[in-house]
Motif scaffolding. Structure first.
Motif, PDB file in Angstrom:
ATOM      1  N   ASN A   1      25.991  36.898  47.825  1.00 14.03           N
ATOM      2  CA  ASN A   1      27.086  37.590  47.678  1.00 14.03           C
ATOM      3  C   ASN A   1      26.980  38.405  49.154  1.00 14.03           C
ATOM      4  OD1 ASN A   1      29.099  36.161  45.656  1.00 14.03           O
ATOM      5  ND2 ASN A   1      28.058  37.818  44.779  1.00 14.03           N
TER       6      ASN A   1
ATOM      7  N   GLU B   1      29.224  42.688  46.118  1.00 12.72           N
ATOM      8  CA  GLU B   1      30.277  42.692  45.138  1.00 12.72           C
ATOM      9  C   GLU B   1      30.664  40.973  45.821  1.00 12.72           C
ATOM     10  OE1 GLU B   1      29.461  46.425  45.163  1.00 12.72           O
ATOM     11  OE2 GLU B   1      30.060  44.899  46.636  1.00 12.72           O
TER      12      GLU B   1
ATOM     13  N   ASN C   1      29.320  51.625  51.928  1.00 11.36           N
ATOM     14  CA  ASN C   1      28.218  51.670  50.776  1.00 11.36           C
ATOM     15  C   ASN C   1      27.165  52.389  51.614  1.00 11.36           C
ATOM     16  OD1 ASN C   1      25.527  50.368  50.192  1.00 11.36           O
ATOM     17  ND2 ASN C   1      26.301  48.677  49.108  1.00 11.36           N
TER      18      ASN C   1
ATOM     19  N   THR D   1      33.262  48.230  52.790  1.00  8.62           N
ATOM     20  CA  THR D   1      34.184  46.705  52.281  1.00  8.62           C
ATOM     21  C   THR D   1      35.736  47.480  52.203  1.00  8.62           C
ATOM     22  OG1 THR D   1      32.466  46.355  51.100  1.00  8.62           O
ATOM     23  CG2 THR D   1      34.549  45.211  50.487  1.00  8.62           C
TER      24      THR D   1
ATOM     25  N   ASP E   1      38.744  45.818  40.764  1.00  6.40           N
ATOM     26  CA  ASP E   1      38.155  44.642  40.917  1.00  6.40           C
ATOM     27  C   ASP E   1      36.423  45.082  40.973  1.00  6.40           C
ATOM     28  OD1 ASP E   1      40.245  44.195  38.699  1.00  6.40           O
ATOM     29  OD2 ASP E   1      41.531  42.297  40.323  1.00  6.40           O
ATOM     30  N   LEU E   2      36.415  45.146  42.151  1.00  4.40           N
ATOM     31  CA  LEU E   2      35.317  45.094  42.707  1.00  4.40           C
ATOM     32  C   LEU E   2      35.212  45.568  43.280  1.00  4.40           C
ATOM     33  CD1 LEU E   2      36.440  43.609  46.823  1.00  4.40           C
ATOM     34  CD2 LEU E   2      34.943  42.164  44.747  1.00  4.40           C
ATOM     35  N   PHE E   3      34.897  47.144  42.350  1.00  7.31           N
ATOM     36  CA  PHE E   3      34.833  48.692  42.386  1.00  7.31           C
ATOM     37  C   PHE E   3      35.487  49.499  41.580  1.00  7.31           C
ATOM     38  CE2 PHE E   3      34.907  47.268  47.265  1.00  7.31           C
ATOM     39  CZ  PHE E   3      33.306  47.267  46.844  1.00  7.31           C
TER      40      PHE E   3
END
Length: 379
Positions: free
Chosen positions: A55, A133, A245, A252, A341-343
Motif C-alpha cells: 500500500n 493502510e 505518522n 494521512t 476504518d483506516l485507523f
C-alpha cells in the motif's frame, strides 16, 4: 556462474546478513559481474511492486528514500518506479501525477562498486518497508463511475476551479504588497468554499458516486510536529481529518477528493507564508542585537499554527447556513467512519520545545497577518 546466482549471493550477503562488512561483500560480487546488471534491475522492480502491494505509493517511496538515504538513491528509485510502471496495472489520477512528478535526472555516474553499494542500500530499505493502510484509489484519469448504476464510466471534466485556486495562492505568496496578497487569498478562499459546497450538493443528489478517500501528504523536517499540527488544523477546517505518522514522515488526510485538494493547497500556502514571516522575524531580532535559536523558531511556528488554526476554525463555523448543515454533517460522518476504518487506534501528542516568549509573540503576530482570508457566507 549465472547472473541470478550472482545476485542471490549478493543479496544474501548485503540484505540479510547483519555483519558490518556485508554490504561491501555484496557490492564486490555485483561489481565483478557486469552481466548481472539486468537481473539486478529486474529484482529492483520486484521490490517496487512489493511496496505497492504493501500500500505504498510512488511519492511515499521517494519521500522515505530521501529521508533515509541520499539523492543518488532517490534518482535510482525514481528510475525503478518508472520502469516498473510500464508493467503495472492502470491506476488513478493521483498515482499518475506522482509518477509524473518523479525526479527526471539519472543517478550520477560512478564506479561499479559505488553504484552497486548504492543499489544494495536502496534495496535493503525497500525490503524493510512496513505495510501501510490501504487507501482508496479513484478511477483512472478521465473517468468517473456511471450514475446509471450499470458499472460503466463517463468522462470527467477537469477541475479548472482548483487550477484557479492554485494560481491565486501562488500570487498571494509571491506579491510584496499585503493588500494584494489579502485580496488574492480572500478570492482563493471564496473559490474553495464555493467548490466544496458545489461538490457536497452534487453528492447529496447522487450519494453513491463519491466516498471519502485518504491522501498521504508529506510532513518534512525540520519542525515536522508543528507542521503536522498545521495540516490537522487546515484539514479540520475543510471537513477532513488528519492522522500523523511521525516515523515515516507523512500525515494521512481523509476526506472527499475536492476537499483534500483544497487542504493540500492551503497547507502548502500557509507553510510558505509561515517560513517567510519567520525569516523576517529572525532578521528583526538579530538587528536588535538578540540572538535567535532553534527554540525561537519552534515557538514561532507553534504560535503561528495555534493562531491560524483558531482563525480557520472560527471562519469555518460562521460560513454554513442551517439548510446546508444536514448535507455537511452527513459528509463529515462518512469521513469519520472512513478514518476509524483506516485507523482504529490513534493517540494524541503535544507540541514540544515551546518556551521562547519572543518567538511565540512573533508567531501570533505573523498568524494574524497570514492570508487565510474569510470564506463568504454560503448561499
Amino acid at each position: 556462474m549465472s547472473t541470478s546466482s550472482t545476485v542471490d549471493r549478493a543479496f544474501r550477503a548485503a540484505l540479510y546478513d547483519p555483519a558490518e562488512t556485508a554490504l561491501d561483500t555484496g557490492a564486490s560480487l555485483l561489481a565483478a559481474d557486469p552481466a548481472a546488471d539486468v537481473e539486478l534491475a529486474r529484482r529492483g522492480q520486484e521490490f517496487v511492486a512489493t511496496a505497492w502491494r504493501r500500500n505504498w505509493q510512488p511519492a511515499d517511496v521517494v519521500r522515505i528514500v530521501r529521508r533515509e538515504l541520499d539523492e543518488r538513491c532517490v534518482r535510482l528509485v525514481a528510475a525503478l518506479i518508472r520502469d516498473q510502471a510500464s508493467q503495472d496495472r492502470a491506476r488513478g489520477p493521483r498515482w499518475q501525477a506522482q509518477l509524473d512528478g518523479l525526479p527526471a535526472e539519472p543517478a550520477p555516474r560512478t564506479d561499479r562498486f559505488s553504484h552497486a553499494t548504492a543499489v544494495l542500500e536502496l534495496y535493503r530499505l525497500l525490503l524493510r518497508l512496513p505495510a501501510l493502510e490501504a487507501l482508496d484509489e479513484p478511477p483512472p484519469a478521465g473517468t468517473v463511475p456511471s450514475r446509471g448504476g450499470a458499472g460503466g464510466t463517463a468522462a470527467a471534466p477537469e477541475s479548472r476551479m482548483l487550477t484557479r485556486i492554485r494560481a491565486l495562492l501562488a500570487k498571494a505568496e509571491a506579491t510584496a504588497y499585503p493588500e494584494e496578497a489579502e485580496a488574492l487569498s480572500a478570492k482563493a478562499q471564496e473559490l474553495m468554499a464555493r467548490h466544496s459546497v458545489d461538490e457536497a450538493l452534487l453528492a447529496a443528489g447522487a450519494p453513491a458516486v463519491e466516498a471519502p478517500v485518504g491522501w498521504r501528504i508529506g510532513v518534512e523536517a525540520p519542525y515536522e510536529q508543528t507542521k503536522a499540527v498545521l495540516l490537522d488544523a487546515v484539514a479540520t477546517a475543510n471537513h477532513c481529518r488528519a492522522v500523523w505518522n511521525e516515523a515515516l514522515g507523512f500525515s494521512t488526510v481523509v476526506g472527499f477528493a475536492s476537499d483534500l485538494e483544497a487542504v493540500e493547497l492551503l497547507h502548502t500556502s500557509l507553510l510558505v507564508q509561515a517560513t517567510t514571516a519567520m525569516t523576517k522575524a529572525e532578521a528583526a531580532q538579530r538587528a536588535g542585537g538578540r540572538k535567535r535559536t532553534k527554540t525561537f523558531r519552534q515557538s514561532f511556528l507553534a504560535a503561528y499554527v495555534h493562531r491560524v488554526g483558531a482563525r480557520l476554525t472560527e471562519a469555518a463555523g460562521t460560513q454554513v447556513t442551517d439548510d446546508l448543515l444536514p448535507v455537511l454533517a452527513s459528509r463529515e460522518a462518512a469521513v469519520t467512519e472512513r478514518l476509524d476504518d483506516l485507523f482504529p487506534e490513534t493517540t494524541t501528542t503535544r507540541l514540544r520545545g515551546v518556551d521562547d516568549a519572543a518567538g511565540w509573540e512573533e508567531g501570533v503576530r505573523a498568524a494574524d497577518d497570514a492570508r487565510v482570508g474569510s470564506r463568504p457566507r454560503l448561499p
